[in-house]
Design a protein around this motif. Sequence first.
Motif, PDB file in Angstrom:
ATOM      1  N   TYR A 160     -29.635  48.130  26.254  1.00  0.00           N
ATOM      2  CA  TYR A 160     -29.508  48.484  24.845  1.00  0.00           C
ATOM      3  C   TYR A 160     -28.711  47.452  24.050  1.00  0.00           C
ATOM      4  O   TYR A 160     -29.238  46.824  23.136  1.00  0.00           O
ATOM      5  CB  TYR A 160     -28.874  49.862  24.703  1.00  0.00           C
ATOM      6  CG  TYR A 160     -28.925  50.356  23.272  1.00  0.00           C
ATOM      7  CD1 TYR A 160     -30.133  50.392  22.577  1.00  0.00           C
ATOM      8  CD2 TYR A 160     -27.780  50.759  22.607  1.00  0.00           C
ATOM      9  CE1 TYR A 160     -30.193  50.832  21.276  1.00  0.00           C
ATOM     10  CE2 TYR A 160     -27.838  51.203  21.296  1.00  0.00           C
ATOM     11  CZ  TYR A 160     -29.044  51.244  20.642  1.00  0.00           C
ATOM     12  OH  TYR A 160     -29.109  51.663  19.349  1.00  0.00           O
ATOM     13  N   PHE A 161     -27.463  47.240  24.442  1.00  0.00           N
ATOM     14  CA  PHE A 161     -26.614  46.411  23.586  1.00  0.00           C
ATOM     15  C   PHE A 161     -26.898  44.923  23.726  1.00  0.00           C
ATOM     16  O   PHE A 161     -26.958  44.199  22.734  1.00  0.00           O
ATOM     17  CB  PHE A 161     -25.137  46.714  23.832  1.00  0.00           C
ATOM     18  CG  PHE A 161     -24.751  48.024  23.196  1.00  0.00           C
ATOM     19  CD1 PHE A 161     -24.801  48.163  21.816  1.00  0.00           C
ATOM     20  CD2 PHE A 161     -24.361  49.102  23.950  1.00  0.00           C
ATOM     21  CE1 PHE A 161     -24.466  49.366  21.200  1.00  0.00           C
ATOM     22  CE2 PHE A 161     -24.023  50.305  23.352  1.00  0.00           C
ATOM     23  CZ  PHE A 161     -24.073  50.438  21.984  1.00  0.00           C
TER      24      PHE A 161
ATOM     25  N   LEU B 136     -30.272  44.273  22.197  1.00  0.00           N
ATOM     26  CA  LEU B 136     -30.154  44.464  20.749  1.00  0.00           C
ATOM     27  C   LEU B 136     -29.519  43.237  20.100  1.00  0.00           C
ATOM     28  O   LEU B 136     -29.928  42.780  19.037  1.00  0.00           O
ATOM     29  CB  LEU B 136     -29.284  45.696  20.487  1.00  0.00           C
ATOM     30  CG  LEU B 136     -29.582  46.510  19.251  1.00  0.00           C
ATOM     31  CD1 LEU B 136     -31.019  46.959  19.239  1.00  0.00           C
ATOM     32  CD2 LEU B 136     -28.658  47.718  19.191  1.00  0.00           C
ATOM     33  N   GLN B 137     -28.511  42.688  20.795  1.00  0.00           N
ATOM     34  CA  GLN B 137     -27.833  41.502  20.258  1.00  0.00           C
ATOM     35  C   GLN B 137     -28.771  40.301  20.268  1.00  0.00           C
ATOM     36  O   GLN B 137     -28.711  39.458  19.374  1.00  0.00           O
ATOM     37  CB  GLN B 137     -26.612  41.151  21.120  1.00  0.00           C
ATOM     38  CG  GLN B 137     -25.496  42.168  21.082  1.00  0.00           C
ATOM     39  CD  GLN B 137     -24.531  41.935  19.931  1.00  0.00           C
ATOM     40  OE1 GLN B 137     -24.833  41.158  19.031  1.00  0.00           O
ATOM     41  NE2 GLN B 137     -23.405  42.620  19.954  1.00  0.00           N
TER      42      GLN B 137
ATOM     43  N   ALA C 145     -20.508  49.411  17.762  1.00  0.00           N
ATOM     44  CA  ALA C 145     -21.216  48.346  18.476  1.00  0.00           C
ATOM     45  C   ALA C 145     -22.646  48.223  17.958  1.00  0.00           C
ATOM     46  O   ALA C 145     -23.149  47.109  17.754  1.00  0.00           O
ATOM     47  CB  ALA C 145     -21.208  48.624  19.974  1.00  0.00           C
TER      48      ALA C 145
ATOM     49  N   ALA D  95     -24.278  45.124  15.989  1.00  0.00           N
ATOM     50  CA  ALA D  95     -25.427  44.422  16.559  1.00  0.00           C
ATOM     51  C   ALA D  95     -26.616  44.417  15.598  1.00  0.00           C
ATOM     52  O   ALA D  95     -27.677  43.912  15.940  1.00  0.00           O
ATOM     53  CB  ALA D  95     -25.825  45.086  17.880  1.00  0.00           C
ATOM     54  N   GLY D  96     -26.434  45.012  14.424  1.00  0.00           N
ATOM     55  CA  GLY D  96     -27.515  44.974  13.446  1.00  0.00           C
ATOM     56  C   GLY D  96     -28.539  46.078  13.618  1.00  0.00           C
ATOM     57  O   GLY D  96     -29.627  46.012  13.056  1.00  0.00           O
ATOM     58  N   ARG D  97     -28.199  47.105  14.392  1.00  0.00           N
ATOM     59  CA  ARG D  97     -29.152  48.199  14.570  1.00  0.00           C
ATOM     60  C   ARG D  97     -29.343  48.963  13.267  1.00  0.00           C
ATOM     61  O   ARG D  97     -30.364  49.587  13.060  1.00  0.00           O
ATOM     62  CB  ARG D  97     -28.652  49.130  15.685  1.00  0.00           C
ATOM     63  CG  ARG D  97     -29.485  50.400  15.896  1.00  0.00           C
ATOM     64  CD  ARG D  97     -30.872  50.075  16.378  1.00  0.00           C
ATOM     65  NE  ARG D  97     -31.707  51.256  16.568  1.00  0.00           N
ATOM     66  CZ  ARG D  97     -32.630  51.672  15.685  1.00  0.00           C
ATOM     67  NH1 ARG D  97     -32.791  51.012  14.558  1.00  0.00           N
ATOM     68  NH2 ARG D  97     -33.361  52.722  15.934  1.00  0.00           N
TER      69      ARG D  97
ATOM     70  N   ASN E 153     -34.657  43.795  16.220  1.00  0.00           N
ATOM     71  CA  ASN E 153     -33.578  44.698  16.636  1.00  0.00           C
ATOM     72  C   ASN E 153     -33.726  46.111  16.082  1.00  0.00           C
ATOM     73  O   ASN E 153     -32.832  46.929  16.217  1.00  0.00           O
ATOM     74  CB  ASN E 153     -32.203  44.102  16.305  1.00  0.00           C
ATOM     75  CG  ASN E 153     -32.029  43.877  14.819  1.00  0.00           C
ATOM     76  OD1 ASN E 153     -32.823  44.353  14.006  1.00  0.00           O
ATOM     77  ND2 ASN E 153     -30.988  43.152  14.453  1.00  0.00           N
TER      78      ASN E 153
END
Lengths: 367, 398
Positions: free
Chosen positions: B155-156, B159-160, A212, A216-218, B179
């Motif tokens: 977080y997610f 982040l998106q 994930a 998400a580009g982390r 991000n």
Amino acid sequence: MRNQAPALIFGIVFGALLVYLFLPGAPSGPARDAQELSKAEQENLAPEAARGGTLRVVRERGELLCGVSQGLPGFSNPDDEGDWRGIDVDVCRAMAAAIFGDASKVRYRALSAKERFTALQAGEIDVLSRNTTWTLTRDTVLGLDFAGVTYYDGQSFMVRRDLKVSSVLELDQATICANTGTTTELNAADYFRTHGLEFEMVVFEKTDEVIAAYDAGRCEAYTTDASGLYAERLKLKNPDEHIILPEVISKEPLGPAVRQGDDRWADIVRWTLYAMIEAEELGVNSANAEQMKKSDNPSIRRLLGVENSYGQNLGLRGDWAFQIITQVGNYGEIFERNVGKNTPLGIPRGLNALWTNGGLMYAMPVR
Amino acid sequence: MGSMIKSWLSGAIGLSDDNALARGFQDPRIRGWIMQAAVLLLAALGIFELVQNTVLNLQKANIASGFGFLENPAGFAINFSLIDYSAQSDFLRAFFVGVLNTLLVAVLGILLATLIGFSVGIARLSPNWLVARLAGFFIETLRNIPLLLQLFFWYFVVLQLLPSQAESLTPGGGIFLNNRGLFVPRILWEAGTFAPFCVALFASLVLGFFARKRFAFEGWKVLGIAVLPPLLLLLVLGWPLSLDMPVLEGFGFQGGISLIPEFIALLLALSIYTGAFVAENVRSGVQAVPKGQVEAAKALGLPSGLIMRKIILPQAMRVIVPPLTSQYLNLTKNSSLAVAIAYPDLVLVFANTALSQVGQAVEIIAMTMAVYLLISLGTSLFMNWYNARLALKERGTA
Ligand SMILES: N[C@@H](CCC(=O)N[C@@H](CS)C(=O)NCC(=O)O)C(=O)O
């Protein structure tokens, strides 16, 4: 005068407890265990070995407890019906076939990379078959014993295609996502250091979270065993948008592990594996095994338990290998069914071909 | 009835009333000592037995034991650290990186949660209908969604939503949000100027505090005393500051200070979630102050802000502080959820990563628990001291 009875009773109970716990010969739990174990200790055996071995415990329980991953297609992953599938799962099924004559007598425990060794050490599982790399540390101070290699792998990196990177060496200053508690973390640190590259590592316990975060580009790259990358890529929104870089930066021999100190149990895992490889070498498979019993080839007759009973030497049934082959298959069948060319993973045999075909798969002689 | 049992018992264990031992045992003080000694002995023996048994069993299972591993190189990288750390550092250093990261997020979380809690708690009691309803909505929603979910949300989802590094959001001034986190300029001090500045700042803060206490200086004057001298010092030193700006180079920002998204998400989730609970504590504390106090203050014509600060809150604090302490403890312990979103706190770095690399669960978990225990005990001690200080004042004014 105040009523002192409660205090007196309290004192007496405590005194009694003291005597009970620490007088020699008192039937305290640890002391009794120690007595039972003293024989095992002399022979330097693990606790289970003293009680007749893991094999006896498994037989009495009627099923094998097998530690697998939390979902890695091709290796250990529940299918649409919730049944576990994969190479690692087939190793457990083969063991159940050899022990009980029934490959379905396995209970699976899904473990994260971090949980797996503690679960094995603590006796929650009988065998760990979870894409686990055989290393010196794990084989020694972690109290594990590796029984063989089911899949020769190596670590690689996956990046987005539009990053326009074609080598790991172009990943200077990049952020990398990975699983915690793996050899992956250590290899990446080594590799970037030896090549004088800077990087930032983001680690998660669960693979789904790594994926994930990568999605998400982390991070620029996701790194793990190459087989794992092929498998996890299928979970991404658009698998085609991601490429796996050509470098293989480590050796990752993946195989089943048991607790140290029960050699007979380790033998059973080891020879289950060899039986599957030997079967492929001899051309015996799940379809022709029954027929092959009539073969003149003494190696085949030995493997299938027609001549001699090697199964008994292992403490198993005489037709142990026959059961493995008919219920689960030979190594080649297992490979092709789970990760081979006709599966979504489409992995070529490569290093995992038989030694006779230029690979590393080589069974010790069953005789 | 009681005395019957007593005489029966003393008979049963062979004690009669003229026995010296029995008389000693009847003296509550001596009996107390004996019993405490017995309990202590029992506990010590129990612990000894436990440790010995564990070591023996580990040896039998061929699992390494002891703390020698702390000196071995850790081998893994950590992407957020307050002290120097690299993969070649030893496990002990990795442990301290984890401890400091946990402390950082706990301390900042406690400050933020207090700020949020007091603002929302007071807003909840606002005569303004909309403000009160909004505050109520905030509290009810956030208290009732599991923290882990909020953590994943921050977080997610965030982040998106945040752009990539190349398209960073920036208000200018070298601040970037994307991000990969928040990037801000770092203040660089010319050699040997940072320490004197700190001394000056500390001295003038003490001075400001003193001025407020002793001479009842207020507002701007205090601020002036506390801030002007250090500023003057900087001018005298010829303004020895420069800014190290974050710049996008290759795959990442170089220079400046970077706060990784994991840290930001964890801090937000912890302080907002705990803040909602604190707000409820604040509300109940304020409501516990007798109505007459407010009415009297209003009758005196005091403005409502002043009533809140000088009349209500000081009294409400006595009701607020005890539950506040347990919220602070909760926040600290909840920070271990960091592991779910990859913030390298003590649990992730030490109880997860280090544990799976060396496999010594007993030692590592014991060390980890000891740290949480120490932090929690420290927090409790401080808050109890603060609470006692508040309580003392009550007696003084009564
Ligand atoms: N082979 C490596 C890595 C094993 C590993 O944990 N790989 C991850 C990524 S492929 C995994 O198994 N994920 C599935 C899961 O989370 O259960 C090791 O033994 O340390």
